[in-house]
Write an enzyme that holds these catalytic residues in place. Structure first.
Site, PDB file in Angstrom:
ATOM      1  N   GLU A 310       4.686   2.966  54.328  1.00  0.00           N
ATOM      2  CA  GLU A 310       6.142   3.704  54.038  1.00  0.00           C
ATOM      3  C   GLU A 310       6.770   3.880  55.334  1.00  0.00           C
ATOM      4  O   GLU A 310       6.062   4.391  56.234  1.00  0.00           O
ATOM      5  CB  GLU A 310       5.895   4.808  53.201  1.00  0.00           C
ATOM      6  CG  GLU A 310       7.181   5.605  52.823  1.00  0.00           C
ATOM      7  CD  GLU A 310       6.778   7.150  52.137  1.00  0.00           C
ATOM      8  OE1 GLU A 310       7.951   7.543  51.545  1.00  0.00           O
ATOM      9  OE2 GLU A 310       5.648   7.492  52.352  1.00  0.00           O
ATOM     10  N   LYS A 370      12.190   2.811  45.342  1.00  0.00           N
ATOM     11  CA  LYS A 370      11.391   4.046  44.875  1.00  0.00           C
ATOM     12  C   LYS A 370      12.121   4.789  43.650  1.00  0.00           C
ATOM     13  O   LYS A 370      13.218   5.118  43.656  1.00  0.00           O
ATOM     14  CB  LYS A 370      11.224   5.113  45.826  1.00  0.00           C
ATOM     15  CG  LYS A 370      10.068   5.994  45.560  1.00  0.00           C
ATOM     16  CD  LYS A 370       9.474   7.033  46.873  1.00  0.00           C
ATOM     17  CE  LYS A 370       8.490   8.052  46.203  1.00  0.00           C
ATOM     18  NZ  LYS A 370       8.130   9.146  47.222  1.00  0.00           N
ATOM     19  N   CYS A 420       4.205   5.939  47.933  1.00  0.00           N
ATOM     20  CA  CYS A 420       3.629   7.487  48.126  1.00  0.00           C
ATOM     21  C   CYS A 420       3.373   7.915  46.935  1.00  0.00           C
ATOM     22  O   CYS A 420       2.404   7.387  46.164  1.00  0.00           O
ATOM     23  CB  CYS A 420       4.676   8.246  49.051  1.00  0.00           C
ATOM     24  SG  CYS A 420       3.999   9.752  49.736  1.00  0.00           S
TER      25      CYS A 420
END
Length: 546
Positions: A310, A370, A420
């Site tokens: 990320e 995301k 994440c």
């Protein structure tokens, strides 16, 4: 007496936090299942037994709520205390404010459990089976509420302590179902220990009739049974995990293997965004290591996948030198492998996304945005702009992508990225399985948990990923900045892992899988509603029968 209960509950809550991933290297006791960085289901069960005993011994409903809330406060603070590191060390927030923010978050989330404890007090004298069912249902409703309402923050759910010991249940009922069984075992054990009479009917309420001789209504239960209920788990639980892990049913089919190279740059978080330190290093190191990984695949003569973590490059694509892009994409074009990289994307007009970009040798681009953003870290909740202004974290205002985005097709596999802490939400990952023809065969997580330093958060996140792999029976590969960079198979077993806080490349071969687990099937269609409705139905049944 109140002080003694408060101290016991604070200690028990802290112990339940330790059960998620044992943090002590020097206090590891392998014979009792205490391995550094590993979950300890026995501790979780003992801690919850203390809570159940405190509730059934509470003199009032209000006191039961207070005791449960106190336990939950200690447990939640102990589970995600490392948020303090991101706010104080890297966010520049003063110590009292950072500590207070963690405390207030835990206190707010503890309210869900306090409500559950207050309701459970109604059944404090019910039969053991009833107490087990009711406590499991109420605890599960509290867990689901914490994990979904106000964007949700389910970190530290008790099911993660049982990623090994109850692994056989994961493909069927997921982490919340595993937590429900753990809660039922605790409540049932305590009820068996504290009740002196055994009712003839499972639904019958236990009633004690005082007398001069201390007799009770009904027949006396054998004192041996409660003792066995307590000591059998103590003796067997450390060895239960490995036995059950070997009995997880295979519910999916192989789609072949894929070689993966996972890059871990270990760029210091306080240097990561500095234009003269972290950014030039990341540009150089990740470009070089990507090229070397592609060389290894070319030498092997088999297509592979290179994954960068990320925000591996903490710049927008248009801010990066075009010559860098020319060299980076040119090497991919000359290879026979694909690359995925975590990078922020967007502009001030259209907004920004935390994204994964991918390319095959044809340079056909792929993008994943995301979906589940982190409050305060990636978007600002209403009325909290002042909080973000106090922190020194760049790029704190992203917009979410859609739920259930298409996977990245490569080398006969469908690669499903997540970023994440998105891997905390198994029901959201399952949304990509609504169309079996495009369901991911391999899950790919890119993360930067460097915000939380060298803490137990790294170990906790590894077990979260393991449980997602078990729920969906898909391998999970994770490329992170500081750890845990790891390859996990479809049975939740760690194949290989880089040491934390080191710079390196991890090569791992994973086996893609097709087909749907029962969890993937029902969570893809109905989200978590089957869990909620089952808990409510059990509560309604117990309410009528009691």
């Amino acid at each position: 007496m109140r002080g003694a209960w408060s101290a016991a509950l604070l200690l028990a809550g802290w112990v339940q936090a330790l059960a998620l991933a044992w943090p002590f290297q020097t206090l590891a006791l392998a014979g009792w299942g205490l391995h550094a960085g590993e979950p300890t289901p026995l501790l979780q069960w003992l801690a919850l037994c203390v809570l159940v005993l405190a509730i059934v011994r509470a003199p009032s409903r209000r006191r039961a709520a207070w005791r449960t809330g106190l336990f939950a406060l200690a447990w939640l603070c102990g589970s995600f205390w490392w948020l303090f590191v991101s706010m104080n060390t890297y966010g520049g927030m003063a110590v009292p404010l950072a500590a207070g923010a963690v405390f207030l978050l835990a206190a707010f989330l503890a309210l869900y459990y306090a409500a559950a404890g207050a309701l459970f007090w109604r059944w404090r004298a019910a039969a053991p089976l009833v107490q087990a069912v009711v406590f499991a249902a109420l605890w599960t409703l509290a867990e689901v509420a914490r994990g979904t309402l106000l964007t949700g923050f389910p970190w530290g759910a008790i099911g993660y302590a049982h990623v090994d010991s109850l692994a056989v249940l994961a493909p069927w009922v997921g982490v919340y179902g595993m937590g429900a069984l753990a809660a039922a075992l605790a409540a049932g054990t305590v009820a068996a220990l504290v009740q002196r009479s055994a009712p003839a009917v499972p639904w019958e309420r236990t009633v004690t009739v005082p007398s001069g001789r201390g007799l009770s209504h009904g027949h006396m239960a054998s004192p041996l049974l409660p003792l066995l209920a307590l000591w059998l788990p103590l003796l067997l639980w450390p060895h239960l995990g490995s036995w059950l892990a070997q009995r997880v049913p295979t519910l999916t089919a192989s789609t072949g293997t894929l070689q993966v190279q996972l890059l871990q740059g270990n760029v210091a978080q306080d240097k990561k965004f500095e234009p003269k330190v972290g950014i030039p290093f990341a540009l150089q190191w990740y470009k070089e290591q990507t090229a070397l990984a592609l060389d290894r695949f070319d030498a092997a003569g088999k297509p592979g996948l290179v994954v960068l973590p990320e925000t591996a490059i903490p710049l927008l694509p248009q801010e990066i030198d075009p010559l860098w892009w020319e060299a980076f994409l040119g090497r991919i074009e000359r290879s026979q492998s694909a690359v995925l990289i975590g990078i922020p994307v967007g502009n001030w007009r259209e907004g920004y996304t935390n994204s994964v970009l991918g390319w095959t040798p044809s340079l056909q681009p792929y993008r994943y945005d995301k979906y589940h953003l982190v409050p305060f870290g990636e978007f600002v909740p209403p009325f909290f702009q002042w909080f973000i202004d106090m922190m020194q974290i760049p790029l704190g205002a992203y917009r979410p992508g859609p739920l259930g985005q298409a996977p990245f097709a490569w080398a006969g596999q469908h690669l499903g990225p997540n970023i994440c802490y998105e891997d905390l939400f198994g029901e959201e990952l399952a949304a990509a399985f609504r169309g079996p023809w495009q369901a991911p065969t391999v899950l790919v997580n890119v993360s930067n948990i460097g915000w939380f330093g060298n803490t137990v958060a790294i170990d906790q996140h590894r077990h979260i990923a393991r449980l997602r792999a078990l729920e969906l029976q898909r391998p999970m590969v994770r490329a992170t900045n500081t750890g845990s960079t790891v390859g996990i198979d479809h049975m939740g077993r760690v194949l290989a892992e880089l040491p934390r806080l080191t710079r390196g490349v991890l090569g791992v071969t994973v086996e893609g899988r097709s087909g749907l687990t029962p969890f993937a099937r029902w969570a893809a269609r109905w989200d978590l509603w089957p869990v909620v409705l089952a808990a409510l139905a059990l509560l309604a049944l117990c309410w009528r029968r009691t």
